[in-house]
Design a protein around this motif. Sequence first.
Motif, mmCIF file in Angstrom:
data_model
loop_
_atom_site.group_PDB
_atom_site.id
_atom_site.type_symbol
_atom_site.label_atom_id
_atom_site.label_comp_id
_atom_site.label_asym_id
_atom_site.label_seq_id
_atom_site.Cartn_x
_atom_site.Cartn_y
_atom_site.Cartn_z
ATOM 1 N N ILE A 42 0.051 -19.165 -15.669
ATOM 2 C CA ILE A 42 -0.919 -18.444 -14.841
ATOM 3 C C ILE A 42 -0.271 -17.256 -14.132
ATOM 4 N N THR A 43 1.002 -17.387 -13.805
ATOM 5 C CA THR A 43 1.698 -16.312 -13.088
ATOM 6 C C THR A 43 2.014 -15.127 -13.994
ATOM 7 N N ALA A 44 1.893 -15.303 -15.303
ATOM 8 C CA ALA A 44 2.192 -14.218 -16.232
ATOM 9 C C ALA A 44 0.957 -13.409 -16.619
ATOM 10 N N VAL A 45 -0.212 -13.860 -16.218
ATOM 11 C CA VAL A 45 -1.459 -13.180 -16.586
ATOM 12 C C VAL A 45 -1.654 -11.984 -15.671
ATOM 13 N N GLU A 46 -1.769 -10.807 -16.270
ATOM 14 C CA GLU A 46 -1.902 -9.587 -15.470
ATOM 15 C C GLU A 46 -3.278 -9.424 -14.858
ATOM 16 N N ASN A 47 -4.327 -9.762 -15.582
ATOM 17 C CA ASN A 47 -5.669 -9.602 -15.046
ATOM 18 C C ASN A 47 -6.471 -10.878 -15.304
ATOM 19 N N LEU A 48 -6.194 -11.869 -14.490
ATOM 20 C CA LEU A 48 -6.835 -13.168 -14.659
ATOM 21 C C LEU A 48 -8.343 -13.073 -14.492
ATOM 22 N N GLU A 49 -8.804 -12.291 -13.531
ATOM 23 C CA GLU A 49 -10.248 -12.169 -13.314
ATOM 24 C C GLU A 49 -10.954 -11.667 -14.566
ATOM 25 N N GLU A 50 -10.361 -10.696 -15.236
ATOM 26 C CA GLU A 50 -10.968 -10.163 -16.459
ATOM 27 C C GLU A 50 -10.972 -11.213 -17.566
ATOM 28 N N ARG A 51 -9.881 -11.933 -17.710
ATOM 29 C CA ARG A 51 -9.809 -12.969 -18.745
ATOM 30 C C ARG A 51 -10.871 -14.044 -18.503
ATOM 31 N N LEU A 52 -11.027 -14.436 -17.255
ATOM 32 C CA LEU A 52 -12.038 -15.444 -16.928
ATOM 33 C C LEU A 52 -13.453 -14.914 -17.139
ATOM 34 N N ALA A 53 -13.664 -13.641 -16.802
ATOM 35 C CA ALA A 53 -14.991 -13.033 -16.997
ATOM 36 C C ALA A 53 -15.363 -12.993 -18.474
ATOM 37 N N LEU A 54 -14.410 -12.661 -19.325
ATOM 38 C CA LEU A 54 -14.686 -12.647 -20.766
ATOM 39 C C LEU A 54 -15.000 -14.045 -21.278
ATOM 40 N N ALA A 55 -14.284 -15.042 -20.780
ATOM 41 C CA ALA A 55 -14.564 -16.423 -21.183
ATOM 42 C C ALA A 55 -15.924 -16.870 -20.662
ATOM 43 N N ALA A 56 -16.268 -16.471 -19.445
ATOM 44 C CA ALA A 56 -17.566 -16.828 -18.872
ATOM 45 C C ALA A 56 -18.696 -16.208 -19.679
ATOM 46 N N GLU A 57 -18.507 -14.978 -20.131
ATOM 47 C CA GLU A 57 -19.525 -14.336 -20.963
ATOM 48 C C GLU A 57 -19.709 -15.101 -22.262
ATOM 49 N N GLY A 58 -18.624 -15.557 -22.828
ATOM 50 C CA GLY A 58 -18.700 -16.331 -24.058
ATOM 51 C C GLY A 58 -19.306 -17.701 -23.852
ATOM 52 N N ALA A 59 -19.207 -18.220 -22.631
ATOM 53 C CA ALA A 59 -19.727 -19.554 -22.335
ATOM 54 C C ALA A 59 -21.212 -19.551 -22.048
ATOM 55 N N ASP A 60 -21.704 -18.444 -21.531
ATOM 56 C CA ASP A 60 -23.091 -18.416 -21.078
ATOM 57 C C ASP A 60 -23.766 -17.193 -21.661
ATOM 58 N N TYR A 61 -24.522 -17.385 -22.706
ATOM 59 C CA TYR A 61 -25.077 -16.263 -23.448
ATOM 60 C C TYR A 61 -26.311 -15.645 -22.834
ATOM 61 N N GLU A 62 -27.030 -16.396 -22.001
ATOM 62 C CA GLU A 62 -28.307 -15.895 -21.527
ATOM 63 C C GLU A 62 -28.253 -15.248 -20.152
ATOM 64 N N SER A 63 -27.524 -15.825 -19.220
ATOM 65 C CA SER A 63 -27.500 -15.286 -17.868
ATOM 66 C C SER A 63 -26.269 -15.798 -17.148
ATOM 67 N N ASP A 64 -26.077 -15.304 -15.931
ATOM 68 C CA ASP A 64 -24.981 -15.805 -15.123
ATOM 69 C C ASP A 64 -25.265 -17.251 -14.760
ATOM 70 N N ASP A 65 -24.277 -18.080 -14.946
ATOM 71 C CA ASP A 65 -24.420 -19.498 -14.652
ATOM 72 C C ASP A 65 -23.633 -19.801 -13.379
ATOM 73 N N PRO A 66 -24.281 -20.318 -12.345
ATOM 74 C CA PRO A 66 -23.578 -20.553 -11.081
ATOM 75 C C PRO A 66 -22.452 -21.572 -11.210
ATOM 76 N N ALA A 67 -22.589 -22.558 -12.077
ATOM 77 C CA ALA A 67 -21.515 -23.539 -12.255
ATOM 78 C C ALA A 67 -20.267 -22.870 -12.827
ATOM 79 N N VAL A 68 -20.459 -21.982 -13.785
ATOM 80 C CA VAL A 68 -19.329 -21.247 -14.359
ATOM 81 C C VAL A 68 -18.735 -20.309 -13.309
ATOM 82 N N SER A 69 -19.577 -19.704 -12.498
ATOM 83 C CA SER A 69 -19.082 -18.835 -11.419
ATOM 84 C C SER A 69 -18.220 -19.619 -10.442
ATOM 85 N N VAL A 70 -18.656 -20.817 -10.096
ATOM 86 C CA VAL A 70 -17.879 -21.644 -9.168
ATOM 87 C C VAL A 70 -16.584 -22.107 -9.830
ATOM 88 N N ALA A 71 -16.638 -22.504 -11.081
ATOM 89 C CA ALA A 71 -15.411 -22.908 -11.785
ATOM 90 C C ALA A 71 -14.417 -21.758 -11.835
#
Length: 118
Positions: A42-71
């Motif tokens: 985790i300490t080697a990731v330069e832009n963790l927020e971006e990596r998580l955002a891309l994964a969240a987009e892949g996880a939720d195809y229709e809309s923002d999911d609050p559970a994914v946002s909290v995770a």
Amino acid sequence: MDRPTATVSELVRQAVEVTDPAGDDESLSHFEEQLEDDDEPITAVENLEERLALAAEGADYESDDPAVSVATAVVLYLAHERGRANYDRDPDELIELAVRRQWHGDPPSDVSDWLESR
């Protein structure tokens, strides 16, 4: 003794377990799947927020999911501890701390609604 630095996949797995202990949320399962092979410290990731955002987009195809946002907020909170967070206390407290940090105490309404429905 220092714990080894956690990987992205380890923190994501922990965040998903905290936000969905029963394992019923399909969006969270997809979110975890997006990052299950990410063994970068985790300490080697330069832009963790971006990596998580891309994964969240892949996880939720229709809309923002609050559970994914909290995770995502939980991962970022744990990562702030330089990947050495060993949070083994109350999962609800971890969620509360992560939400407070992510949204400065003022989460979006969908996240607030999700938190209240837990």
